[in-house]
Design a protein around this motif. Sequence first.
Motif, PDB file in Angstrom:
ATOM      1  N   PHE A   1       0.816  -1.208   0.000  1.00 56.86           N
ATOM      2  CA  PHE A   1       0.000   0.000   0.000  1.00 56.86           C
ATOM      3  C   PHE A   1       0.858   1.269   0.000  1.00 56.86           C
ATOM      4  N   HIS A   2       2.135   1.136  -0.327  1.00 55.78           N
ATOM      5  CA  HIS A   2       3.006   2.302  -0.310  1.00 55.78           C
ATOM      6  C   HIS A   2       4.136   2.120  -1.323  1.00 55.78           C
ATOM      7  N   ASP A   3       4.833   3.228  -1.563  1.00 58.67           N
ATOM      8  CA  ASP A   3       6.032   3.218  -2.401  1.00 58.67           C
ATOM      9  C   ASP A   3       7.100   4.015  -1.674  1.00 58.67           C
ATOM     10  N   SER A   4       8.348   3.704  -1.935  1.00 56.90           N
ATOM     11  CA  SER A   4       9.444   4.351  -1.213  1.00 56.90           C
ATOM     12  C   SER A   4       9.544   5.848  -1.492  1.00 56.90           C
ATOM     13  N   ASN A   5       8.871   6.305  -2.553  1.00 58.19           N
ATOM     14  CA  ASN A   5       8.906   7.725  -2.888  1.00 58.19           C
ATOM     15  C   ASN A   5       7.779   8.499  -2.196  1.00 58.19           C
ATOM     16  N   ASN A   6       7.509   8.145  -0.936  1.00 53.15           N
ATOM     17  CA  ASN A   6       6.557   8.888  -0.106  1.00 53.15           C
ATOM     18  C   ASN A   6       5.137   8.899  -0.668  1.00 53.15           C
ATOM     19  N   ILE A   7       4.695   7.751  -1.184  1.00 57.00           N
ATOM     20  CA  ILE A   7       3.330   7.611  -1.691  1.00 57.00           C
ATOM     21  C   ILE A   7       2.634   6.490  -0.922  1.00 57.00           C
ATOM     22  N   LEU A   8       1.400   6.742  -0.495  1.00 55.70           N
ATOM     23  CA  LEU A   8       0.625   5.752   0.247  1.00 55.70           C
ATOM     24  C   LEU A   8      -0.808   5.768  -0.270  1.00 55.70           C
ATOM     25  N   ILE A   9      -1.444   4.600  -0.324  1.00 54.99           N
ATOM     26  CA  ILE A   9      -2.858   4.508  -0.701  1.00 54.99           C
ATOM     27  C   ILE A   9      -3.634   3.844   0.422  1.00 54.99           C
ATOM     28  N   LEU A  10      -4.924   4.162   0.516  1.00 51.27           N
ATOM     29  CA  LEU A  10      -5.768   3.582   1.555  1.00 51.27           C
ATOM     30  C   LEU A  10      -7.197   3.478   1.052  1.00 51.27           C
ATOM     31  N   GLY A  11      -8.041   2.799   1.829  1.00 50.37           N
ATOM     32  CA  GLY A  11      -9.442   2.650   1.455  1.00 50.37           C
ATOM     33  C   GLY A  11      -9.609   1.862   0.173  1.00 50.37           C
ATOM     34  N   ASP A  12     -10.640   2.209  -0.604  1.00 53.45           N
ATOM     35  CA  ASP A  12     -10.921   1.488  -1.846  1.00 53.45           C
ATOM     36  C   ASP A  12      -9.778   1.575  -2.841  1.00 53.45           C
ATOM     37  N   ALA A  13      -8.965   2.606  -2.766  1.00 59.95           N
ATOM     38  CA  ALA A  13      -7.809   2.703  -3.658  1.00 59.95           C
ATOM     39  C   ALA A  13      -6.858   1.538  -3.443  1.00 59.95           C
ATOM     40  N   ALA A  14      -6.820   1.023  -2.205  1.00 62.67           N
ATOM     41  CA  ALA A  14      -5.898  -0.057  -1.855  1.00 62.67           C
ATOM     42  C   ALA A  14      -6.568  -1.421  -1.796  1.00 62.67           C
ATOM     43  N   HIS A  15      -7.835  -1.467  -1.366  1.00 60.14           N
ATOM     44  CA  HIS A  15      -8.460  -2.775  -1.104  1.00 60.14           C
ATOM     45  C   HIS A  15      -9.986  -2.725  -1.242  1.00 60.14           C
ATOM     46  N   ALA A  16     -10.478  -2.335  -2.408  1.00 59.13           N
ATOM     47  CA  ALA A  16     -11.921  -2.347  -2.646  1.00 59.13           C
ATOM     48  C   ALA A  16     -12.451  -3.774  -2.545  1.00 59.13           C
ATOM     49  N   VAL A  17     -13.604  -3.941  -1.881  1.00 54.54           N
ATOM     50  CA  VAL A  17     -14.158  -5.277  -1.661  1.00 54.54           C
ATOM     51  C   VAL A  17     -15.624  -5.327  -2.084  1.00 54.54           C
ATOM     52  N   SER A  18     -16.150  -6.529  -2.146  1.00 51.81           N
ATOM     53  CA  SER A  18     -17.578  -6.726  -2.383  1.00 51.81           C
ATOM     54  C   SER A  18     -18.373  -6.036  -1.277  1.00 51.81           C
ATOM     55  N   PRO A  19     -19.528  -5.446  -1.617  1.00 48.94           N
ATOM     56  CA  PRO A  19     -20.324  -4.755  -0.598  1.00 48.94           C
ATOM     57  C   PRO A  19     -21.151  -5.687   0.283  1.00 48.94           C
ATOM     58  N   SER A  20     -20.988  -6.993   0.150  1.00 50.13           N
ATOM     59  CA  SER A  20     -21.870  -7.942   0.830  1.00 50.13           C
ATOM     60  C   SER A  20     -21.870  -7.794   2.346  1.00 50.13           C
ATOM     61  N   LEU A  21     -20.765  -7.402   2.955  1.00 45.32           N
ATOM     62  CA  LEU A  21     -20.697  -7.222   4.414  1.00 45.32           C
ATOM     63  C   LEU A  21     -20.650  -5.742   4.808  1.00 45.32           C
ATOM     64  N   GLY A  22     -20.746  -4.865   3.829  1.00 48.82           N
ATOM     65  CA  GLY A  22     -20.759  -3.433   4.125  1.00 48.82           C
ATOM     66  C   GLY A  22     -19.470  -2.912   4.721  1.00 48.82           C
ATOM     67  N   GLN A  23     -18.327  -3.442   4.264  1.00 52.74           N
ATOM     68  CA  GLN A  23     -17.060  -3.082   4.903  1.00 52.74           C
ATOM     69  C   GLN A  23     -16.225  -2.083   4.122  1.00 52.74           C
ATOM     70  N   GLY A  24     -16.652  -1.668   2.939  1.00 52.47           N
ATOM     71  CA  GLY A  24     -15.841  -0.753   2.151  1.00 52.47           C
ATOM     72  C   GLY A  24     -15.492   0.519   2.904  1.00 52.47           C
ATOM     73  N   CYS A  25     -16.502   1.259   3.315  1.00 56.27           N
ATOM     74  CA  CYS A  25     -16.270   2.518   4.026  1.00 56.27           C
ATOM     75  C   CYS A  25     -15.709   2.262   5.421  1.00 56.27           C
ATOM     76  N   ASN A  26     -16.215   1.234   6.101  1.00 55.37           N
ATOM     77  CA  ASN A  26     -15.752   0.958   7.464  1.00 55.37           C
ATOM     78  C   ASN A  26     -14.270   0.613   7.507  1.00 55.37           C
ATOM     79  N   SER A  27     -13.819  -0.203   6.568  1.00 55.63           N
ATOM     80  CA  SER A  27     -12.397  -0.560   6.556  1.00 55.63           C
ATOM     81  C   SER A  27     -11.543   0.643   6.156  1.00 55.63           C
ATOM     82  N   ALA A  28     -12.078   1.524   5.305  1.00 53.79           N
ATOM     83  CA  ALA A  28     -11.344   2.726   4.914  1.00 53.79           C
ATOM     84  C   ALA A  28     -11.165   3.670   6.104  1.00 53.79           C
TER      85      ALA A  28
END
Length: 425
Positions: A293-320
């Motif tokens: 979820f990161h690069d050595s050049n000071n870049i980081l991603i989070l939320g759906d950009a890093a780990h978008a999931v099926s909405p079946s358990l409603g965890q997209g926003c919660n995990s973000a």
Amino acid sequence: MNTPITIIGAGPAGLLLTHYLLRRGYTNIEIYESRQDPRLSSPDTQRTFPLALQARGRQALSKIENLEEKIAQKGTFCQGTLLHSQKGKTRSIPRKKPLLTIDRSVLSYILLEELFQGNNQSKLKIHFNHKCININSQEKSISFEIENQQITNKKYNILIGADGSNSQVRHYLESLSSFKCTKNALPDVYKSVYLPLKTADESLCLEPDKIHSIQLSEKVRILLVPQGENNLHGVIIFDKDNSPFEQFKNSSELLNFFQENGGKIGQLFDLQEVENLLKRPVAKVTTIECNQFHDSNNILILGDAAHAVSPSLGQGCNSALEDVMIIDELLDKYQDNWDLVMPAFTEKRVPDAEALQQLSNYTVPRKKSLIFEYFLRLRISRLLNQWFPKNFYRPIFELVTETTLSYQEILQLHQGWINKVKQSQ
């Protein structure tokens, strides 16, 4: 703290992260968002889709003083789910803890409004209508397309991608040899639907503190969440290769289908909503799995950009939102040294994201023969856990939505069931 922070994406995760950084004393934060400023129009006119804020998401929000309370004032608390049958009967699935539901656009609106309370104006700049189109990590610059297709370039120090499943920041990272990303389009797609809570003559009114669901056919279902006092916002979910909308010649035929097959929910449809429904676009769901979820050049991603999931358990926003809280904990641990925080975030969060993918994909079975077993297990495990809490685990859904136990730990507890559902598909 004057370390410059650049955030791409002004959704819930990017905005909450900004709240956390301001609380930590950061004084040089810039956010870039491709869409227009939502404050320019009423949030009531920007309906998107409902979010269910659960234990981990609400815990992250609660760390910012008064924020959860202000969100709760605009949301709706749901005490459980009602499963509707086509004949009008219902089956209730209660919850031990109420669920806070709110439209995504309203959540973003509140997070944005609260950012500019107090003396934050001098520490924060938000640039709307700025679409990220390119990143040059060697020069530490970002190119944006603004109005009239003009291009502008900005320098960055720390770059954080919170720009959703179609993330341009992740797209850049995918060009690096060390970065691996897998994208999968789910077989289900959906259309948004907006219904009243009761019929015009008030002869029928659905319970205002329940999520409502009905299976119209094997591959078509409706999920609705109460919003405000009189509205239901939700989705019609169907197989991407078998749209139920294509078999009807006109709006009247489709309305008859809903009213004849939709039980109590079907009675809430009218011709106007059906016509609007036909005009709305079909939305696809893509899952994202990354090896870092990161690069050595000071870049980081989070939320759906890093780990978008099926909405079946409603965890997209919660995990973000939980991502944001974890970043804050790592900033504490490493005294705001981002060179240490970024790889630590990858090390801690990638295994959790991999576990969440499995939980989201395989907790609820698609195969009819396993659906009965799923609900039977749900009922029995609840009773056994209630009688013998030290010996029997709570059901997967409750552990995911009502606790902050890590996704890895939940998967370990229920790996047998996940494997069974996975093998059946």
